[in-house]
Design an enzyme around this catalytic site. Structure first.
Site, PDB file in Angstrom:
ATOM      1  N   GLY A   1       0.830  -1.207   0.000  1.00 23.06           N
ATOM      2  CA  GLY A   1       0.000   0.000   0.000  1.00 23.06           C
ATOM      3  C   GLY A   1       0.866   1.258   0.000  1.00 23.06           C
ATOM      4  N   HIS A   2       1.880   1.276   0.872  1.00 26.98           N
ATOM      5  CA  HIS A   2       2.789   2.437   0.890  1.00 26.98           C
ATOM      6  C   HIS A   2       3.494   2.586  -0.457  1.00 26.98           C
ATOM      7  CE1 HIS A   2       3.009   1.290   5.335  1.00 26.98           C
ATOM      8  NE2 HIS A   2       2.563   2.535   5.364  1.00 26.98           N
TER       9      HIS A   2
END
Ligand code: PAF
Length: 304
Positions: free
Chosen positions: A39-40
């Site tokens: 996600g990051h």
């Protein structure tokens, strides 16, 4: 591609910012607390598309953890994070240090009313004060053109957008889709606290949200019935303690009356040692990207 730079002090960040400004560049900023996951990295990739210099910060900010929360045991993996950020295409990683970020007698804070008070703000009373204070400091030091946030922390995106608007900050906030594991579990650094059996059960958060989105797509508009649909799989899940499961206005986070044309489902629950949150829009937006295990296993490798 030139090698990623690692900086640790605000002084280094200011020098970098001035260097980028002097050549008319645009900084894209991805703030994180580390223990980075897909996600990051999707935020870094998104930043690459609209900014020529991508800076990611890694800082487990003590100010946003309440007493008895997981500040001490929050996962930390500096070497792995640096390798992941370099692989994802970050130009600079800012590994901030508590001593550099906060004076010993730091005593100024950003406190927000409105959307910060309820839900996460009610469960974690000093949390958003800590988030907003550190985000304002990071923005003031770096002055990025764009700030990239994941929609996984929906209330955080609302609260940060409000601060940017209310305090006239000159950074554009870009909110990016949640990245999910194949069963639907939203990627989160805190998923590391889940045992394998709990990880499977944790998919119920997304299943409950999807059921609510389906009901909405089929015409259900009554807020109470929508909330009942959201709550019932969560209440039936063994070992899960539900904190809240609500359908709210997507901007103000206030409860909705009357027919729900648009809104957001917000859920928080405890499972084993983890406190999990997730959300989904009504009507459902474009589907969230699902982690392709082979692709991300290759991307997340830190020793290659
Ligand atoms: O979402 C997070 O990881 C944090 O709240 C943030 C925005 C990096 C501030 O510490």
């Amino acid at each position: 591609m030139s090698a990623m730079r690692i900086v640790t002090t605000r002084q280094q960040v200011r020098a970098l910012r001035d260097e980028v400004a002097s050549r008319g560049g645009r900084i894209g900023f991805v703030p994180t607390m580390g223990a980075l996951h897909a996600g990051h990295l999707s935020l870094v990739e998104r930043a690459r598309r609209s900014c020529d210099t991508v800076v990611a910060s890694v800082f487990v900010n003590p100010l946003q953890f309440g007493p008895g929360e997981d500040f001490e045991r929050y996962p930390r993996d500096r070497e792995g994070d640096a390798a992941r950020l370099a692989a994802a295409g970050a130009d600079v990683s800012w590994f901030a240090e508590v001593e550099d970020m906060y004076a010993p007698d730091h005593c100024s804070y950003v406190v927000q009313e409105g959307p910060a008070l309820d839900l996460e703000g009610a469960a974690r009373p000093t949390h958003f004060r800590g988030v907003l204070t550190v985000v304002l400091k990071l923005l003031n030091v770096l002055r990025p053109a764009q700030l990239f946030l994941g929609r996984k922390d929906y209330q955080q995106t609302v609260v940060i957008r409000r601060m940017v608007r209310d305090l006239d900050l000159e950074t554009e906030v870009v909110v990016c889709p949640t990245v999910r594991e194949p069963g639907g579990l939203a990627m989160s650094s805190r998923n590391a606290y889940l045992r394998p059996d709990e990880r499977k059960r944790a998919c119920v958060l997304w299943q409950a949200i999807e059921a609510t989105q389906r009901a909405h797509a089929e015409g259900e508009r009554d807020p109470e019935r929508l909330e009942r649909i959201l709550r019932s799989p969560l209440e039936a899940c063994p070992g899960l303690t539900l904190e809240y499961a609500v359908v709210r206005d997507g901007e103000t986070l206030q409860p909705l009356r009357g027919p729900v044309e648009r809104g957001v489902c917000l859920v928080a629950a405890r499972l084993g040692a983890a406190r999990l949150i997730d959300n989904g829009l009504l009507p459902a937006a474009a589907p969230d990207p699902v982690l392709d295990p082979a692709q991300w296993a290759a991307r997340l490798q830190t020793d290659g």
